[in-house]
Design an enzyme around this catalytic site. Structure first.
Site, PDB file in Angstrom:
ATOM      1  N   HIS A 158     -20.093  13.824 -33.941  1.00  0.00           N
ATOM      2  CA  HIS A 158     -19.754  12.551 -33.308  1.00  0.00           C
ATOM      3  C   HIS A 158     -20.746  12.234 -32.187  1.00  0.00           C
ATOM      4  O   HIS A 158     -21.186  13.150 -31.477  1.00  0.00           O
ATOM      5  CB  HIS A 158     -18.339  12.597 -32.755  1.00  0.00           C
ATOM      6  CG  HIS A 158     -17.315  12.999 -33.776  1.00  0.00           C
ATOM      7  ND1 HIS A 158     -16.894  12.164 -34.780  1.00  0.00           N
ATOM      8  CD2 HIS A 158     -16.664  14.176 -33.974  1.00  0.00           C
ATOM      9  CE1 HIS A 158     -16.008  12.786 -35.542  1.00  0.00           C
ATOM     10  NE2 HIS A 158     -15.859  14.016 -35.077  1.00  0.00           N
ATOM     11  N   THR A 207     -27.697  29.230 -29.993  1.00  0.00           N
ATOM     12  CA  THR A 207     -28.072  27.932 -29.436  1.00  0.00           C
ATOM     13  C   THR A 207     -29.573  27.799 -29.228  1.00  0.00           C
ATOM     14  O   THR A 207     -30.038  26.765 -28.758  1.00  0.00           O
ATOM     15  CB  THR A 207     -27.357  27.712 -28.095  1.00  0.00           C
ATOM     16  OG1 THR A 207     -27.725  28.759 -27.190  1.00  0.00           O
ATOM     17  CG2 THR A 207     -25.840  27.702 -28.273  1.00  0.00           C
TER      18      THR A 207
END
Length: 237
Positions: A158, A207
């Site tokens: 999103h 990450t």
């Protein structure tokens, strides 16, 4: 003798169900190509101008939904209890020979996106591989071992905006090189490259880029050791 007869009956039943499924999809004019004899209890919903080629040795308990146009699935894999969802235009899913799944979900949403999983890579239970956006991709190399409950996301799903309504979290590709071991519950985040022969310990969150032949663990991951290697066989000591 009794066990042999039971196995023969089982194989006959699987054969009948497999070909019954094929006949149903031919009658419905579903754009799907199936070459194997073991295609059972699968649900396929493919809109026009898309194609799925499932020509691996086993396809069992699959759910496939493709919407949009010019989307393509080409699979030489052995797939079990796997859901595949593609939505958008000009997307491509490639599963090469020797790839196996035990259960999980593969999703592509967007345009000109791709997921490629190379030869002899194995994926454990409840894996989740998601590629979204424009011109985005996930590329998983050969001979990788991906354990249970692994998530690989090349998108945040999103949008997040700044004060001027600019998106600040665009989707980014993921590259996993050959012979990488991802332990149980590992999460691979967008924009990451994992070097060849690397090992990621269980419950880790990746990450940042991972060096080749390194042992890593943690949330986020930290390098523990250089110049390591691993084998698929079970440990004996």
């Amino acid at each position: 003798m009794q066990i042999t007869k039971i196995m023969q009956i089982k194989n006959i039943i699987i054969f009948i169900i497999s070909y019954a499924n094929k006949i149903i999809y031919i009658i419905k004019r579903t754009p799907i190509k199936i070459n194997n004899k073991n295609f059972i209890f699968c649900k396929v919903n493919i809109s026009k101008n898309n194609i799925a080629k499932l020509i691996g040795p086993r396809n069992k308990l699959l759910t496939i939904n493709i919407n949009g146009r010019n989307n393509n699935i080409t699979s030489f894999a052995s797939l079990s209890k796997t859901e595949i969802r593609i939505s958008g235009h000009n997307n491509f899913l490639l599963l090469e020979k020797g790839v196996t799944t035990l259960s999980g979900t593969i999703i592509i949403i967007g345009n000109n996106c791709s997921i490629k999983i190379r030869k002899n890579t194995t994926l454990g239970f409840n894996m989740y591989i998601v590629c979204m956006g424009e011109n985005n991709y996930i590329d998983i190399g050969q001979e990788c071992m991906i354990a249970d409950n692994v998530d690989i996301w090349s998108s945040d799903s999103h949008p997040i905006y700044d004060a001027n309504y600019n998106i600040i979290n665009p989707s980014k590709p993921i590259i996993i090189k050959n012979h990488v071991w991802l332990g149980k519950n590992v999460k691979v985040m967008k924009g990451v490259t994992i070097g060849e022969n690397a090992i990621i310990g269980l419950n880790s969150i990746i990450t940042h880029d991972i060096e080749p032949s390194s042992l890593n663990a943690g949330s986020p991951t930290k390098k523990i050791k250089d110049n390591v290697s691993w084998e698929r066989k079970h440990i004996k000591i």
